[in-house]
Write an enzyme that holds these catalytic residues in place. Structure first.
Site, PDB file in Angstrom:
ATOM      1  N   LYS A  52      19.670  20.992 -39.217  1.00 29.60           N
ATOM      2  CA  LYS A  52      20.511  21.148 -37.676  1.00 29.60           C
ATOM      3  C   LYS A  52      20.527  20.052 -36.748  1.00 29.60           C
ATOM      4  O   LYS A  52      21.564  19.719 -36.336  1.00 29.60           O
ATOM      5  CB  LYS A  52      20.386  22.704 -37.184  1.00 29.60           C
ATOM      6  CG  LYS A  52      20.165  23.909 -38.259  1.00 29.60           C
ATOM      7  CD  LYS A  52      21.142  23.877 -39.344  1.00 29.60           C
ATOM      8  CE  LYS A  52      21.117  24.905 -40.212  1.00 29.60           C
ATOM      9  NZ  LYS A  52      22.154  25.221 -41.315  1.00 29.60           N
TER      10      LYS A  52
ATOM     11  N   ASP B 261      11.284  30.512 -35.263  1.00 29.53           N
ATOM     12  CA  ASP B 261      12.262  29.659 -36.115  1.00 29.53           C
ATOM     13  C   ASP B 261      12.817  28.957 -35.037  1.00 29.53           C
ATOM     14  O   ASP B 261      13.937  29.339 -34.203  1.00 29.53           O
ATOM     15  CB  ASP B 261      13.381  30.475 -36.886  1.00 29.53           C
ATOM     16  CG  ASP B 261      14.288  29.583 -37.606  1.00 29.53           C
ATOM     17  OD1 ASP B 261      14.768  28.599 -37.167  1.00 29.53           O
ATOM     18  OD2 ASP B 261      14.781  30.062 -38.568  1.00 29.53           O
TER      19      ASP B 261
ATOM     20  N   ILE C  69      14.747  25.780 -35.757  1.00 25.52           N
ATOM     21  CA  ILE C  69      15.396  24.763 -36.403  1.00 25.52           C
ATOM     22  C   ILE C  69      16.830  24.247 -35.488  1.00 25.52           C
ATOM     23  O   ILE C  69      17.268  23.365 -35.775  1.00 25.52           O
ATOM     24  CB  ILE C  69      15.679  25.265 -37.674  1.00 25.52           C
ATOM     25  CG1 ILE C  69      17.134  26.295 -37.863  1.00 25.52           C
ATOM     26  CG2 ILE C  69      14.589  25.642 -38.592  1.00 25.52           C
ATOM     27  CD1 ILE C  69      17.455  26.589 -39.071  1.00 25.52           C
TER      28      ILE C  69
ATOM     29  N   TYR D 186      20.376  35.598 -39.202  1.00 28.53           N
ATOM     30  CA  TYR D 186      20.979  34.936 -40.387  1.00 28.53           C
ATOM     31  C   TYR D 186      20.879  35.681 -41.605  1.00 28.53           C
ATOM     32  O   TYR D 186      19.670  36.223 -42.006  1.00 28.53           O
ATOM     33  CB  TYR D 186      20.183  33.703 -40.274  1.00 28.53           C
ATOM     34  CG  TYR D 186      20.315  32.685 -41.650  1.00 28.53           C
ATOM     35  CD1 TYR D 186      21.607  32.312 -41.877  1.00 28.53           C
ATOM     36  CD2 TYR D 186      19.396  32.379 -42.290  1.00 28.53           C
ATOM     37  CE1 TYR D 186      21.764  31.404 -43.198  1.00 28.53           C
ATOM     38  CE2 TYR D 186      19.394  31.437 -43.422  1.00 28.53           C
ATOM     39  CZ  TYR D 186      20.785  30.822 -43.786  1.00 28.53           C
ATOM     40  OH  TYR D 186      20.919  30.273 -44.702  1.00 28.53           O
TER      41      TYR D 186
END
Length: 487
Positions: A277, A237, A239, A152
């Site tokens: 998300k 991560d 998410i 990202y």
């Protein structure tokens, strides 16, 4: 020019730097959309936003719940009685009911195969704030985190800009569907050591943004072993945990360490989470740092003073996530709708000759347009991207902005629009593909990987000698000659 130099002298290095990375192609696409946004009636020829990873497929469920539970908001007649208690000062621990509800939700998303302690929930201003917070807690300026590519683009801003931390790419390739290998990890780690860069941790997005893939249980166990052996942190991560819509199922790092099958120092394990998300609430800025290290929890909680979630938001979220029946229904229905949208979208792309990396999570697909490149270079990728932005009027994100090691891949988001807008976007893609069908390169000619591949160590040596050759100002290390995307 003189005035600009004077302003630079008056301001801090952070204020005058370009470390935020806004001139990356990733953000340039957003600017193109902002200047000419699509609207079905007011601007039907405008740019369609397909660069925003947002989950808008279940807002009707949220709306229905809000209508049935008006007391959940202190800004309604039914909830006004709680206004004073919520509006007055709250310490940085957050509302107890909020932390309890978030901890319970994190467990539900992981099919209750892992449990979470509310006292380890530390809130922050979205996942952006959570990533910066964990970087401040774990590393000093000049230290580094390993990050598998593609990753990202916001990581460069979130982890680097204000902390002074470096990101070292772990190069993953399409030849094995971008799976992380221990060999690639060791190569990146050794290269950092040779450059006298102290590696403090490994950041793993699971599920992956931009790939939409998950990390297998065996790989997670190998990553825990790797980080324990190096005595570095493992930051996961997660998410996109609730966006996994088909097999194989998502495995959280929390499950791995709770099984006690491998030797693991829990003080090295940390999870980044948010509701942006999984629930589709990016505007609420609910980010979470969940650490198994007591000192990190204590430090992060103090740092959270700089990016707290408003008590009004905490109160609403606590009420919503405490409703077990609603949460269970939402998780199931969200996965179902994501699966349907993903299937429909990828099938329509396949009908016009566009393949995507096989995926089962996220709000996007990793689209393969290598056959449309005039040559297998990142310059050619940028030329194609500009055509997509300016002529097809779709904001998709080029792989080079995600630090992808191979040109021709693009991230395309599919869950941030209604069905009609998606149909228009697919129609534009179909028209473009029909117009360029004769120009496509046969698959057998896509052999650039074997002829141009360099070892990671030699790439790093080359780019360290040419510090001016950046793809964008937020690149984690000076850019390789293979990844000079700008023309």
């Amino acid at each position: 020019m003189v005035l600009m130099l004077r302003n630079q002298e008056l301001l801090s290095k952070i204020a005058t730097s370009n470390g935020h990375g806004e001139d990356s192609p990733y953000f340039d696409g957003w600017k193109a959309y902002d200047s000419d946004p699509f609207h079905p009636t007011q601007n039907p020829e405008g740019v369609i936003q397909m660069g925003l990873a947002e989950n808008q497929l279940c807002f009707n469920l949220i709306h229905e719940w809000l209508l049935k539970n008006p007391e959940a908001s202190i800004c309604t007649a039914q909830g006004a009685a709680e206004f004073r208690d919520i509006a007055i000062f709250q310490d940085y621990h957050g509302l107890a009911e909020f932390r309890e509800a978030v901890a319970k939700f994190m467990g539900k998303v992981r099919r209750n195969r892992a449990s979470f302690d509310p006292d380890r929930i530390v809130m922050s201003g979205g996942a952006t704030g959570a990533h910066e917070m964990i970087a401040f807690c774990l590393a000093d300026p000049g230290d580094a985190f390993l990050v598998p590519t593609p990753y990202y683009p916001g990581f460069d801003r979130d982890l680097r800009w204000r902390t002074g931390v470096k990101l070292i790419p772990v190069v993953c390739e399409s030849s094995n569907d971008y799976q992380i290998t221990i060999e690639a990890l060791e190569a990146a780690y050794e290269t950092a050591q040779e450059a006298d860069i102290k590696v403090k941790g490994l950041l793993i997005p699971n599920p992956s943004n931009p790939l939409g893939t998950i990390i297998t249980k065996d790989t997670l166990e190998a990553l825990v072993t790797f980080t324990n052996h190096k005595n570095i942190h493992l930051v996961c991560d997660e998410i996109y945990a609730a966006t996994v819509f088909s097999q194989p199922e998502f495995t959280s790092i929390a499950e791995i360490i709770e099984e006690d099958k491998i030797c693991c120092n829990r003080d090295l394990i940390h999870i980044i989470y948010s509701l942006s998300k999984d629930m589709g609430f990016p505007g609420f800025r609910v980010g979470i740092v969940y650490s198994y290290n007591d000192a990190v929890v204590s430090c992060a909680r103090k740092m959270s003073s700089f990016g707290l979630v408003s008590s009004q938001t905490q109160y609403l979220i606590a009420s919503m996530l405490a409703d077990d029946e609603f949460v269970d229904q939402f998780i199931v229905e969200s996965r179902k709708r994501l699966a349907m949208r993903h299937s429909f979208f990828t099938q329509r792309l396949a009908q016009v000759g566009i393949n995507c990396l096989k995926s089962n999570a996220g709000l996007f697909v990793w689209m393969d347009l290598r056959r449309l490149l005039k040559e297998q270079t990142f310059e050619a990728e940028m030329v194609l991207w500009r055509v997509i932005i300016n002529e097809i009027k779709l904001n998709v994100s080029p792989g080079s902005s995600f630090h992808c090691s191979e040109p021709g891949w693009f991230r395309v988001c599919f869950a941030n629009m209604d069905d009609k807008t998606m149909e228009i976007a697919l129609s534009r893609i179909k028209t473009f593909m029909l117009q360029h069908k004769e120009a496509m390169v046969p698959k057998k000619k896509l052999c650039w990987q074997t002829s141009l591949r360099l070892s990671f160590s030699s790439r790093y040596e080359d780019i360290m000698e040419t510090p001016g050759s950046f793809m964008s100002p937020h690149s984690p290390i000076p850019q390789s000659p293979l990844v000079r995307a700008r023309t």
